[in-house]
Design an enzyme around this catalytic site. Structure first.
Site, PDB file in Angstrom:
ATOM      1  N   LYS A  27      18.757  -6.665  -0.343  1.00 26.96           N
ATOM      2  CA  LYS A  27      19.348  -7.929   0.136  1.00 26.96           C
ATOM      3  C   LYS A  27      18.222  -8.937   0.298  1.00 26.96           C
ATOM      4  O   LYS A  27      17.451  -8.878   1.249  1.00 26.96           O
ATOM      5  CB  LYS A  27      20.035  -7.663   1.478  1.00 26.96           C
ATOM      6  CG  LYS A  27      21.218  -8.539   1.799  1.00 26.96           C
ATOM      7  CD  LYS A  27      20.962 -10.014   1.871  1.00 26.96           C
ATOM      8  CE  LYS A  27      20.634 -10.478   3.266  1.00 26.96           C
ATOM      9  NZ  LYS A  27      19.883 -11.721   3.354  1.00 26.96           N
ATOM     10  N   GLU A  82       8.201  -4.095   8.684  1.00 21.72           N
ATOM     11  CA  GLU A  82       7.011  -4.931   8.524  1.00 21.72           C
ATOM     12  C   GLU A  82       7.377  -6.260   9.167  1.00 21.72           C
ATOM     13  O   GLU A  82       8.113  -7.048   8.591  1.00 21.72           O
ATOM     14  CB  GLU A  82       6.691  -5.046   7.029  1.00 21.72           C
ATOM     15  CG  GLU A  82       5.246  -5.365   6.765  1.00 21.72           C
ATOM     16  CD  GLU A  82       5.026  -6.839   6.629  1.00 21.72           C
ATOM     17  OE1 GLU A  82       4.733  -7.476   7.672  1.00 21.72           O
ATOM     18  OE2 GLU A  82       5.163  -7.347   5.509  1.00 21.72           O
ATOM     19  N   CYS A  88       2.899 -13.354   7.177  1.00 25.16           N
ATOM     20  CA  CYS A  88       2.706 -12.641   8.440  1.00 25.16           C
ATOM     21  C   CYS A  88       1.248 -12.248   8.632  1.00 25.16           C
ATOM     22  O   CYS A  88       0.825 -11.983   9.747  1.00 25.16           O
ATOM     23  CB  CYS A  88       3.642 -11.442   8.539  1.00 25.16           C
ATOM     24  SG  CYS A  88       3.471 -10.338   7.164  1.00 25.16           S
ATOM     25  N   GLU A 100       3.694 -16.621  16.509  1.00 25.92           N
ATOM     26  CA  GLU A 100       3.343 -16.740  15.097  1.00 25.92           C
ATOM     27  C   GLU A 100       3.670 -18.177  14.643  1.00 25.92           C
ATOM     28  O   GLU A 100       4.789 -18.654  14.835  1.00 25.92           O
ATOM     29  CB  GLU A 100       4.192 -15.735  14.319  1.00 25.92           C
ATOM     30  CG  GLU A 100       3.823 -15.605  12.887  1.00 25.92           C
ATOM     31  CD  GLU A 100       4.549 -14.426  12.221  1.00 25.92           C
ATOM     32  OE1 GLU A 100       5.689 -14.131  12.591  1.00 25.92           O
ATOM     33  OE2 GLU A 100       3.942 -13.826  11.313  1.00 25.92           O
TER      34      GLU A 100
HETATM   35  C1  SIN Z   1       4.008 -11.173   4.481  1.00 29.05           C
HETATM   36  O1  SIN Z   1       3.677 -12.233   4.874  1.00 29.05           O
HETATM   37  O2  SIN Z   1       5.093 -10.729   4.869  1.00 29.05           O
HETATM   38  C2  SIN Z   1       3.217 -10.293   3.545  1.00 29.05           C
HETATM   39  C3  SIN Z   1       2.036 -10.893   2.960  1.00 29.05           C
HETATM   40  C4  SIN Z   1       1.284  -9.991   2.012  1.00 29.05           C
HETATM   41  O3  SIN Z   1       1.786  -8.983   1.508  1.00 29.05           O
HETATM   42  O4  SIN Z   1       0.138 -10.312   1.756  1.00 29.05           O
END
Ligand code: SIN
Length: 431
Positions: free
Chosen positions: A127, A203, A237, A334
């Protein structure tokens, strides 16, 4: 889910070499179509074409890497400690999976789940984020052309995910859930998955500290900061969220970073001169603006940027903020945008404490030329990944993932493969 469930019985027994070839062919097709895929991605989510190309290469590498691993899944044979009996372990695919992928890396966050799933013989429902369904649909087309059998990868697009996700997560045929996205949504998904004890990989959010010690190579630190902060316009992230710089070099670093950030051209991602595209939507831009305003209102200095940029998109100027007070909200939250808060520190123990003072624990960046200091600091940082004099930690062979509220499970590398395998132990009555 029905299609993934049915295909699983066939796919789990397909020859590893065949599964490997599907991944390798998909890799080749992605590289062949790099330009088309990159243009689509840029039109879909805004990042400059050069960054879309980098993402597609990164994404394709997961297929190549896991194609190489598909033929190396092994088990173990050992003698029982008493000497009487033998132990055999085999590793088998977990079963049908559900993947929920984000808009910021619309292809790479898919391939790093789909790659190990195919390598191990798992099937899946994917998804994609409602903002970026097209990149994932293109990927589906490529997989089909590469010979991926029907039912192995099923893409489900939706503009409102809650309603369709919950029944899927509660479907008894599902065996694993993997999500990349916010900690808030991750918490909800973990709860839903708990009912049938799903294997779960999460994640989630980050709040990466970027530490620069007095002995760091400052040129490398400034270059590193530009990538760690500005890759994907800060919408990552793993983006550096807080810069902690030793007081002896803090103002020089901030001046140099502000000068570099001020030179970046903001605009449409299809314009070849543009370095920074728009943010994904108005909600994200407002959040970034609020965080900067919050710091400004608490007495911080805006060294460069600090405002929306007019134009046909959700543009925000690359920003450096100095004199950041302890209570500025972006030290805890964040940012997910092109904003770099810089604070100075005087003692190693303080900066380690500040770096760990967050619910998140995805990645930290450390710049120092003293190897003893480097390892002393690294061992005390509560994160799943560290960039040591290294601005980018992400690549297909690396175990990407966090601790604390940044989630659990790893994606990429051997660890990423184990997430899709379960161990079966056979006790052998062999004297
Ligand atoms: C992400 O921001 O979720 C992952 C970034 C990455 O794999 O470098």
């Amino acid at each position: 889910m029905g299609a993934a469930h049915e295909a699983f019985e066939m796919f789990r027994t397909m020859a590893p070499r065949q599964r490997s070839d599907i991944l390798r062919r998909s890799y080749d097709l992605m590289i062949e179509r790099l330009d088309d895929l990159a243009l689509l991605m840029t039109l879909e989510m805004g990042k400059p074409v050069v960054e879309s190309k980098a993402e597609i290469t990164y994404a394709a590498n997961f297929f190549r890497w896991y194609g190489e691993e598909a033929v190396r899944i092994d088990g173990r044979y050992s003698v029982n400690e008493s000497g009487a009996g033998r132990m055999l372990t085999m590793r088998q695919p977990v079963g049908p999976c559900l993947f929920i992928t984000p808009w910021n890396f619309p292809m790479a966050m898919g391939t790093r789940k789909i790659g190990p799933a195919i390598a191990t013989g798992c099937t899946c429902v994917v998804k994609p984020a409602k903002q970026t369904p097209l990149s994932m649909l293109m990927l589906g087309e490529i997989l089909e052309q590469a010979g991926c059998p029907a039912g192995v990868v099923n893409i489900l697009t939706a503009s409102s995910s809650g309603q369709i996700m919950e029944p899927l997560i509660r479907d008894r045929r599902l065996r694993k859930l993997s999500f990349t996205g916010s900690t808030e949504v991750g918490r909800r998904l973990i709860e839903q998955g708990a009912e049938q004890i799903l294997r779960v990989s999460m994640e989630l959010g980050g709040n990466a500290p970027f530490l620069i010690f007095e002995d760091a190579d400052l040129d490398a630190a400034v270059d590193g900061a530009m990538i760690a902060k500005m890759r994907n316009g800060g919408e990552a992230c793993v983006a550096a969220n807080r810069f902690y710089v030793h007081e002896s070099v803090a103002s020089e670093f901030a001046d140099r970073l502000a000068a570099r950030m001020g030179q970046l051209k903001v605009g449409r991602g299809t314009d070849p001169d543009v370095n920074v595209g728009p943010l994904i939507d108005e909600a994200q831009r407002s959040k970034v603006a609020e965080l900067v305003d919050d710091a400004r209102n608490r007495g911080a200095t805006i060294a460069v940027g600090g405002e929306r940029v007019d134009g046909p998109g959700y543009f925000y100027a690359p920003t450096v903020v100095t004199d950041v007070p302890d209570d500025a909200a972006f030290l805890k939250e964040e940012i997910f945008g092109p904003v770099a808060p810089v604070r100075s520190f005087s003692s190693e123990q303080d900066v380690i404490r500040w770096a760990n003072d967050t619910e998140y624990g995805l990645v930290a960046y450390v710049y120092t030329q003293d190897i003893n200091r480097a390892f002393g600091v690294i061992e005390q940082l509560d994160t799943g990944m560290i960039g040591l004099n290294q601005r980018l930690v992400s690549h297909a062979g690396a175990p990407f993932g966090g601790v604390k509220a940044s989630g659990y499970g790893r994606e990429g590398g051997h660890e990423g493969l184990h997430e899709y395998l379960q161990t079966k132990y056979i006790a052998l009555n062999i004297p």
